[in-house]
Design a protein around this motif. Structure first.
Motif, PDB file in Angstrom:
ATOM      1  N   SER A   1       0.831  -1.203   0.000  1.00 38.25           N
ATOM      2  CA  SER A   1       0.000   0.000   0.000  1.00 38.25           C
ATOM      3  C   SER A   1       0.867   1.256   0.000  1.00 38.25           C
ATOM      4  O   SER A   1       0.600   2.206  -0.733  1.00 38.25           O
ATOM      5  CB  SER A   1      -0.923   0.006   1.215  1.00 38.25           C
ATOM      6  OG  SER A   1      -1.759  -1.116   1.198  1.00 38.25           O
ATOM      7  N   LYS A   2       1.912   1.252   0.814  1.00 40.82           N
ATOM      8  CA  LYS A   2       2.842   2.388   0.875  1.00 40.82           C
ATOM      9  C   LYS A   2       3.559   2.557  -0.459  1.00 40.82           C
ATOM     10  O   LYS A   2       3.758   3.679  -0.928  1.00 40.82           O
ATOM     11  CB  LYS A   2       3.856   2.202   1.990  1.00 40.82           C
ATOM     12  CG  LYS A   2       4.798   3.383   2.150  1.00 40.82           C
ATOM     13  CD  LYS A   2       5.844   3.115   3.200  1.00 40.82           C
ATOM     14  CE  LYS A   2       6.811   4.260   3.346  1.00 40.82           C
ATOM     15  NZ  LYS A   2       7.527   4.627   2.140  1.00 40.82           N
ATOM     16  N   ASN A   3       3.924   1.459  -1.089  1.00 39.94           N
ATOM     17  CA  ASN A   3       4.599   1.511  -2.379  1.00 39.94           C
ATOM     18  C   ASN A   3       3.710   2.174  -3.443  1.00 39.94           C
ATOM     19  O   ASN A   3       4.192   2.948  -4.268  1.00 39.94           O
ATOM     20  CB  ASN A   3       4.996   0.098  -2.821  1.00 39.94           C
ATOM     21  CG  ASN A   3       5.884   0.106  -4.035  1.00 39.94           C
ATOM     22  OD1 ASN A   3       6.707   0.993  -4.208  1.00 39.94           O
ATOM     23  ND2 ASN A   3       5.719  -0.894  -4.888  1.00 39.94           N
ATOM     24  N   ILE A   4       2.422   1.894  -3.408  1.00 42.31           N
ATOM     25  CA  ILE A   4       1.483   2.538  -4.343  1.00 42.31           C
ATOM     26  C   ILE A   4       1.450   4.042  -4.107  1.00 42.31           C
ATOM     27  O   ILE A   4       1.521   4.829  -5.050  1.00 42.31           O
ATOM     28  CB  ILE A   4       0.075   1.917  -4.217  1.00 42.31           C
ATOM     29  CG1 ILE A   4       0.087   0.504  -4.796  1.00 42.31           C
ATOM     30  CG2 ILE A   4      -0.971   2.788  -4.908  1.00 42.31           C
ATOM     31  CD1 ILE A   4      -1.185  -0.270  -4.586  1.00 42.31           C
ATOM     32  N   VAL A   5       1.354   4.445  -2.848  1.00 39.39           N
ATOM     33  CA  VAL A   5       1.313   5.873  -2.503  1.00 39.39           C
ATOM     34  C   VAL A   5       2.592   6.581  -2.944  1.00 39.39           C
ATOM     35  O   VAL A   5       2.548   7.714  -3.412  1.00 39.39           O
ATOM     36  CB  VAL A   5       1.075   6.051  -0.986  1.00 39.39           C
ATOM     37  CG1 VAL A   5       1.354   7.471  -0.547  1.00 39.39           C
ATOM     38  CG2 VAL A   5      -0.341   5.653  -0.631  1.00 39.39           C
ATOM     39  N   ASP A   6       3.715   5.890  -2.845  1.00 42.74           N
ATOM     40  CA  ASP A   6       4.988   6.492  -3.220  1.00 42.74           C
ATOM     41  C   ASP A   6       5.212   6.547  -4.730  1.00 42.74           C
ATOM     42  O   ASP A   6       6.159   7.190  -5.187  1.00 42.74           O
ATOM     43  CB  ASP A   6       6.144   5.736  -2.558  1.00 42.74           C
ATOM     44  CG  ASP A   6       6.173   5.933  -1.055  1.00 42.74           C
ATOM     45  OD1 ASP A   6       5.610   6.929  -0.573  1.00 42.74           O
ATOM     46  OD2 ASP A   6       6.757   5.082  -0.353  1.00 42.74           O
TER      47      ASP A   6
END
Length: 114
Positions: free
Chosen positions: A77-82
């Protein structure tokens, strides 16, 4: 559609100079009128993609929402946001696309339904 009819009736009362001014202001605000062509194609489409464009100021809420909506772990999820923009859902129905995009919009994100 009563609201639109009222606006249309008001526009019909304008003279040509006022109409040109209205068109210029509309182009300033919305860019070109190419987006109107997209409206027709959206009406015909049956399947839609939901794309997350930006997350606003609340990165943690965006990560949590992605985790919930896409059923992913925290790191993915964090990777998508980044790495925005990113398509979150592909080929979903209009109702589901609206629900998902509203969830993200409510937490300050910018979503696009294609």
């Amino acid at each position: 559609m009563k609201k639109v009819d009222n606006i249309f009736n008001k526009i019909c009362e304008l003279n040509l100079i006022e109409i040109k001014y209205l068109l210029d202001k509309s182009k300033e605000k919305f860019g070109s009128f190419k987006m109107l062509k997209n409206v027709d194609s959206v009406k015909k489409k049956k399947k839609f993609d939901v794309e997350l464009i930006s997350i606003g100021e609340n990165k943690i809420a965006a990560i949590r929402m992605i985790k919930e909506v896409m059923n992913l772990d925290l790191m993915k999820s964090k990777n998508i946001v980044d790495n925005l923009p990113k398509i979150l859902l592909k080929e979903t129905d209009k109702k589901n696309a609206d629900i998902i995009s509203k969830k993200f919009i409510n937490i300050g994100c910018n979503c696009l339904i294609k």
